[in-house]
Enzyme design. Structure first.
Site, mmCIF file in Angstrom:
data_model
loop_
_atom_site.group_PDB
_atom_site.id
_atom_site.type_symbol
_atom_site.label_atom_id
_atom_site.label_comp_id
_atom_site.label_asym_id
_atom_site.label_seq_id
_atom_site.Cartn_x
_atom_site.Cartn_y
_atom_site.Cartn_z
ATOM 1 N N GLU A 114 30.173 -64.606 -20.371
ATOM 2 C CA GLU A 114 31.179 -63.546 -20.399
ATOM 3 C C GLU A 114 32.594 -64.125 -20.324
ATOM 4 O OE1 GLU A 114 29.474 -59.529 -18.556
ATOM 5 O OE2 GLU A 114 29.133 -61.256 -17.247
ATOM 6 N N GLU A 134 20.835 -61.112 -17.324
ATOM 7 C CA GLU A 134 20.902 -60.301 -16.105
ATOM 8 C C GLU A 134 19.773 -59.289 -15.972
ATOM 9 O OE1 GLU A 134 25.222 -61.589 -16.777
ATOM 10 O OE2 GLU A 134 23.470 -61.084 -17.993
#
Length: 265
Positions: A114, A134
């Protein structure tokens, strides 16, 4: 120079290089995330810096994201604090007024990827591995991953990576548009520096305005952005750099940028 937790900053001419340094995997913490936000704020205030390079120390990790030990006890308050810290840090990075280049020199996982997604350009070394894993541990990307990834690779590949936990190598990342260039192992920083030098030759004010307009295309309708584009073009004529750029071209010399102008928005 300010001490930024787990971040080593070096400035050479118009290029700033940030080395992620929290061994062994350069995970992000509640100290290093605000440090990144402050670092970007400080670079925005430095008229001499036009480009920013981010890479991980060593050759194994760019960044493995968040340390899952932070979430092992199910503390919701800590989750809120971490989510806010991640969001503020990477949104600041995305809004950096200059050109940002991520050198993915190893594993870029979760919040590590990210961070790279928040940069303007990504260069991957041949051995790099990228994933947003995740959902496999009952979480989801909360630092822009669900929004920035599909803008680059499309909804299908974003769903493969986020919903199915699919990891991609450097060549796959290049093919799907996740990175813009793949280089040999150990050659990422040199490639980023060469690109940053190209960026540093452009008018930093014009670059800042152009970047804001490009990113506005993610959120605003084209009709609105086309108006802003013309307004920004005219606004450049209030700057010294517009006059300097045109005169330097006509006089066949390199321009000397002043980089002084209010933000576009």
């Amino acid at each position: 120079m300010t001490d930024y937790t787990n971040l080593n900053l070096a400035i050479d001419g118009h290029i700033a290089t940030v080395t992620l340094n929290n061994p062994p995997a350069h995970t992000w913490t509640m100290d290093s995330l605000p440090a990144l936000k402050q670092l970007v704020t400080d670079l925005n205030a430095n008229d001499e810096v036009y480009a920013l390079i981010i890479h991980g120390d060593g050759e194994k990790f760019f960044s493995a994201g968040a340390d899952l030990n932070n979430f092992s006890d199910g503390d919701k308050g800590r989750a809120i604090s971490m989510a806010i810290a991640f969001g503020e840090a990477f949104e600041a990075l995305s809004a950096y007024r200059g050109v940002s280049i991520a050198v993915i020199n190893g594993y870029a996982m979760g919040g590590g990827l990210e961070c790279a997604l928040a940069c303007d350009i990504r260069i991957a070394e041949a051995h790099a591995q990228m994933a947003l894993p995740e959902t496999g541990v009952g979480l989801l990307p909360c630092a822009g991953g669900t929004q920035n990834l599909p803008m680059l690779v499309g909804e299908g590949w974003a769903k493969r990576m986020i919903l199915c936990g699919e990891r991609v190598d450097a060549e796959t990342a290049l093919r799907i548009g996740l990175v813009e260039e793949v280089v040999d192992k150990g050659a990422g920083l040199q490639a980023a520096q060469a690109l940053a030098k190209k960026a540093a030759k452009q008018s930093p004010v014009a670059v800042s305005y152009s970047k804001a307009l490009i990113q506005a295309a993610r959120y605003n309708p084209p009709a609105q952005n086309l108006i802003h584009e013309r307004e920004a073009f005219v606004k450049l004529f209030d700057t010294e750099d517009q006059r300097e750029g045109v005169q330097a071209f006509l006089e066949k010399r390199q321009p000397t940028w002043q980089n002084k102008c209010p933000r576009l928005y």
